[in-house]
Design a protein around this motif. Structure first.
Motif, mmCIF file in Angstrom:
data_model
loop_
_atom_site.group_PDB
_atom_site.id
_atom_site.type_symbol
_atom_site.label_atom_id
_atom_site.label_comp_id
_atom_site.label_asym_id
_atom_site.label_seq_id
_atom_site.Cartn_x
_atom_site.Cartn_y
_atom_site.Cartn_z
ATOM 1 N N LEU A 1 -20.167 0.271 0.839
ATOM 2 C CA LEU A 1 -19.309 1.318 1.401
ATOM 3 C C LEU A 1 -19.723 1.736 2.815
ATOM 4 O O LEU A 1 -19.113 2.622 3.405
ATOM 5 N N TRP A 14 -10.139 -0.335 4.280
ATOM 6 C CA TRP A 14 -9.455 0.688 3.492
ATOM 7 C C TRP A 14 -10.323 1.930 3.301
ATOM 8 O O TRP A 14 -9.851 3.060 3.394
ATOM 9 N N ASP A 15 -11.616 1.694 3.053
ATOM 10 C CA ASP A 15 -12.504 2.794 2.659
ATOM 11 C C ASP A 15 -12.897 3.703 3.819
ATOM 12 O O ASP A 15 -13.434 4.776 3.589
ATOM 13 N N TYR A 16 -12.680 3.275 5.068
ATOM 14 C CA TYR A 16 -13.049 4.102 6.216
ATOM 15 C C TYR A 16 -11.911 5.067 6.545
ATOM 16 O O TYR A 16 -11.326 5.044 7.630
ATOM 17 N N LYS A 17 -11.626 5.936 5.565
ATOM 18 C CA LYS A 17 -10.476 6.846 5.668
ATOM 19 C C LYS A 17 -10.635 7.829 6.824
ATOM 20 O O LYS A 17 -9.707 8.081 7.574
ATOM 21 N N MET A 27 -8.010 -3.518 -3.092
ATOM 22 C CA MET A 27 -7.521 -2.144 -3.210
ATOM 23 C C MET A 27 -6.051 -2.063 -3.610
ATOM 24 O O MET A 27 -5.452 -1.004 -3.561
ATOM 25 N N LEU A 53 -14.973 4.651 -6.401
ATOM 26 C CA LEU A 53 -15.534 3.389 -5.930
ATOM 27 C C LEU A 53 -17.045 3.549 -5.944
ATOM 28 O O LEU A 53 -17.604 4.328 -5.173
ATOM 29 N N MET A 101 -16.454 10.631 0.554
ATOM 30 C CA MET A 101 -17.741 9.978 0.311
ATOM 31 C C MET A 101 -18.731 10.974 -0.300
ATOM 32 O O MET A 101 -18.753 12.139 0.062
ATOM 33 N N ASP A 107 -11.616 9.050 -4.447
ATOM 34 C CA ASP A 107 -10.397 9.094 -3.632
ATOM 35 C C ASP A 107 -10.768 8.888 -2.160
ATOM 36 O O ASP A 107 -11.296 7.856 -1.820
ATOM 37 N N ASP A 108 -10.573 9.913 -1.307
ATOM 38 C CA ASP A 108 -10.863 9.724 0.123
ATOM 39 C C ASP A 108 -12.235 10.240 0.535
ATOM 40 O O ASP A 108 -12.577 10.230 1.710
ATOM 41 N N ARG A 146 -8.316 8.201 10.253
ATOM 42 C CA ARG A 146 -7.647 9.457 10.659
ATOM 43 C C ARG A 146 -8.047 9.842 12.081
ATOM 44 O O ARG A 146 -7.214 10.217 12.904
ATOM 45 N N MET A 192 -17.484 6.739 -3.612
ATOM 46 C CA MET A 192 -16.343 7.352 -2.970
ATOM 47 C C MET A 192 -15.384 7.776 -4.073
ATOM 48 O O MET A 192 -15.082 6.987 -4.971
ATOM 49 N N ARG A 197 0.819 -1.205 0.000
ATOM 50 C CA ARG A 197 0.000 0.000 0.000
ATOM 51 C C ARG A 197 0.856 1.259 0.000
ATOM 52 O O ARG A 197 0.533 2.242 -0.646
#
Lengths: 154, 428
Positions: free
Chosen positions: A122, B131-134, A66, A78, A137, A134-135, B138, A132, A29
């Protein structure tokens, strides 16, 4: 070859695990964060650091959703097509997205801006349909909202 | 303690759209008092307290938490370090409850981890997060740094003999990582395939060491149980099992969302009360009570209390407690396709019934939906509900995928037959 930065970041994480090979997923990653995707060369670089074969690394890399073993666009979308989103007509929103980008699930737009990937649920089902980028939602999607969102990423 | 505190301990600090409480704000809400109380008890007393509370796992399987902990070897000669792992790999279709707790009150989870680790004398802890729970990751990283600074983590916690290192591990993404033995393989850096049980993780888990894997919501309950006692916790519930539950509703209801309510709140109160009932023009056709791996229930079941025993008696499972509503203008076969395509896509491929069976089911359902179905396809689907069973598969995920299919075939038989006879989907 791994950059100094990549090596440094991987080694900083390594202290947290009792065995070196536990670092394979995090190493992949970290390299992907720097390079955008995991090429065969990246697989070999990680293998060398871990003291493992490239094939061993690839069997791990290819088992995770991922870790991208093919190049992706500057932004990854996504798109959730799971049960709650599907009930809220995510199909119609996805069709609009695909038409607008001229790129279907698993494809990248010609200008290299977006890659669209179907996603596991998600976890934002009360705002379905969601996606989503990138980062970030985005929920309660409609075709009009999709247009506005796509303009925000360059 | 305010009234809200008493009734809704898990969400007492969570305000929609607001940032989560930092460590000081959390302390002001009696935060870390559970930990202070626990450190004055012996590990066995903490385990006993949780066992008496009748807390059951909130991740889907519903195993009693105190019983799970009690299997960890407490002999000083047990392999060291022991591990305490939080499963934050929420990926069950229709499930969004752990995100609320992770983003809304991170110190509540951290406090639960430290108490849980103390109870089984684990020296290392991981939060395994998808992964998606950015945003959640944080928020957790920040809260963990705060907790180290205040002495809630690290060496000799609050001056006691107990030490704990806590680390967030971000998953590279796979539904299978949420299965506890798959999760352990993923943490060890391998492919996320399941392991045989026995040995159970409590005896031989991560790297062969004793390991506890608990769901986020489960762990968030721990500080409150220790602080207020098992009797208080049992009194929160309307069922034989203690506590509140984070319930959710998604689908065509007026007010989809998440609410913390007494365990055992009837389905009707959740769907018609909290969620405001169906959107005008839509009727309730059915529902999955606890995420994608649970059997359908029907409008006849609206008086069923949402607790482990009652939902099971009604023919389904409480699962994750997040309800997916099927309306009368949406095709149940299309809904099943969405579910089975997900399960087929996410199969780890380790065992044949799942790897081969789930894609086959998805293809047969798609043929029926597109008007290419034949009557014998229903027998093929029925066959799979018998073939993909616990005992025939390595882990519980494939049998979970069968639950909506089997009940769907039962309740929506007429819809299946109509698709086949009319060679089209009448919902389109």
């Amino acid at each position: 070859m791994l950059s100094d930065k990549e090596r440094e970041e991987i080694e900083a994480e390594m202290a947290r695990y009792p065995h070196k090979r536990a670092m394979v997923p995090e190493a992949l990653r970290i390299v992907q964060t720097h390079r955008g995707w995991i090429s065969d060369e990246s697989v070999r670089d990680v293998a060398e650091l871990m003291g493992m074969s490239a094939e061993e690394i690839d069997t791990i890399a290819s088992s995770y959703n991922m870790i991208f073993r093919r190049p992706v666009g500057r932004h990854v979308i996504l798109f959730c097509d799971n049960v709650s989103c599907w009930i809220m007509r995510s199909d119609a929103v996805r069709d609009h997205l695909v038409k607008r980008l001229a790129a279907g699930p698993g494809e990248t737009t010609k200008d290299g801006r977006y890659t669209v990937l179907p996603s596991a649920c998600l976890g934002d089902c009360h705002h379905a349909p969601v996606m989503m980028v990138d980062d970030e939602m985005h929920g309660n999607l409609t075709p009009e909202k999709i247009d506005r969102i796509l303009e925000r990423y360059t | 303690m305010t009234t809200t505190d008493e009734k809704r301990p898990l969400t007492r600090n969570i305000r929609a759209g607001a940032e989560p409480p930092d460590v000081s704000a959390y302390e002001k809400s009696a935060g870390y008092e559970g930990l202070r109380a626990a450190l004055k008890m012996t590990p066995a007393e903490v385990q006993d307290c949780v066992k008496k509370s009748t807390l059951r796992g909130r991740g889907g399987a519903g195993f009693p938490t105190g019983v799970k902990w009690s299997v960890v070897p407490m002999d000083p000669r047990a392999r060291s370090p022991k591990y305490f792992v939080v499963n934050a790999d929420e990926m069950e279709p229709g499930t969004m409850k752990d995100r609320l707790l992770l983003e809304g009150d991170p110190h509540q989870l951290i406090e639960g981890i430290v108490i849980g680790a103390y109870a089984v004398q684990a020296a290392r802890a991981f939060i395994y997060i998808r992964w998606d729970y950015k945003r959640a990751a944080r928020i957790l990283e920040h809260a963990i740094r705060e907790a180290y600074e205040r002495g809630y983590l690290g060496n000799r916690i609050l001056g006691s003999e107990f030490s704990l290192e806590l680390h967030v591990h971000v998953s590279n993404g796979r539904y299978m990582c949420g299965e506890e033995t798959g999760l352990m393989n993923a943490l060890e850096g391998k492919r996320a395939t399941p392991r045989n049980k026995p040995p159970f993780p409590q005896q031989s888990g991560l790297w062969g060491h004793p390991t506890i894997v608990n769901n986020v919501e489960t762990v968030c309950n721990i500080p409150h149980i220790v602080r207020n006692g098992p009797d208080w916790f049992k009194a929160l519930s309307r069922s034989e099992d203690g506590g509140t539950k984070i319930y959710g509703v998604s689908g065509r209801v007026k007010n989809p969302g998440l609410w913390e309510l007494p365990l055992g709140t009837p389905l009707r109160d959740i769907i018609e009360g909290e969620a405001g009932g169906m959107i005008d023009g839509y009727g309730l056709k059915g529902l999955l009570p606890g995420g994608g791996s649970t059997d359908f229930l029907t409008p006849d079941h609206l008086d069923v209390p949402m607790d482990y025993g009652s939902v099971q008696k009604a023919g389904s499972r409480l699962g994750t407690g997040t309800i997916v509503v099927l309306d009368d203008r949406t095709c149940p076969i299309g809904m099943l396709i969405s579910l089975e395509v997900f399960f087929a896509r996410e199969s780890c491929g380790w065992c044949t019934p799942c790897r081969e069976g789930l894609p086959w089911i998805a293809r047969v359902l798609t043929a029926i939906e597109e008007g290419r179905g034949e009557t014998r396809d229903l027998d093929i689907l029925q066959f799979h509900t018998k073939a993909i069973r616990p005992g025939n598969t390595f882990c519980a995920l494939a049998p979970g995928a069968i639950e909506p299919l089997e009940s769907g075939l039962k309740f929506y038989r007429a819809d299946f037959e109509r698709h086949i006879s009319e060679k089209r989907c009448s919902y389109k």
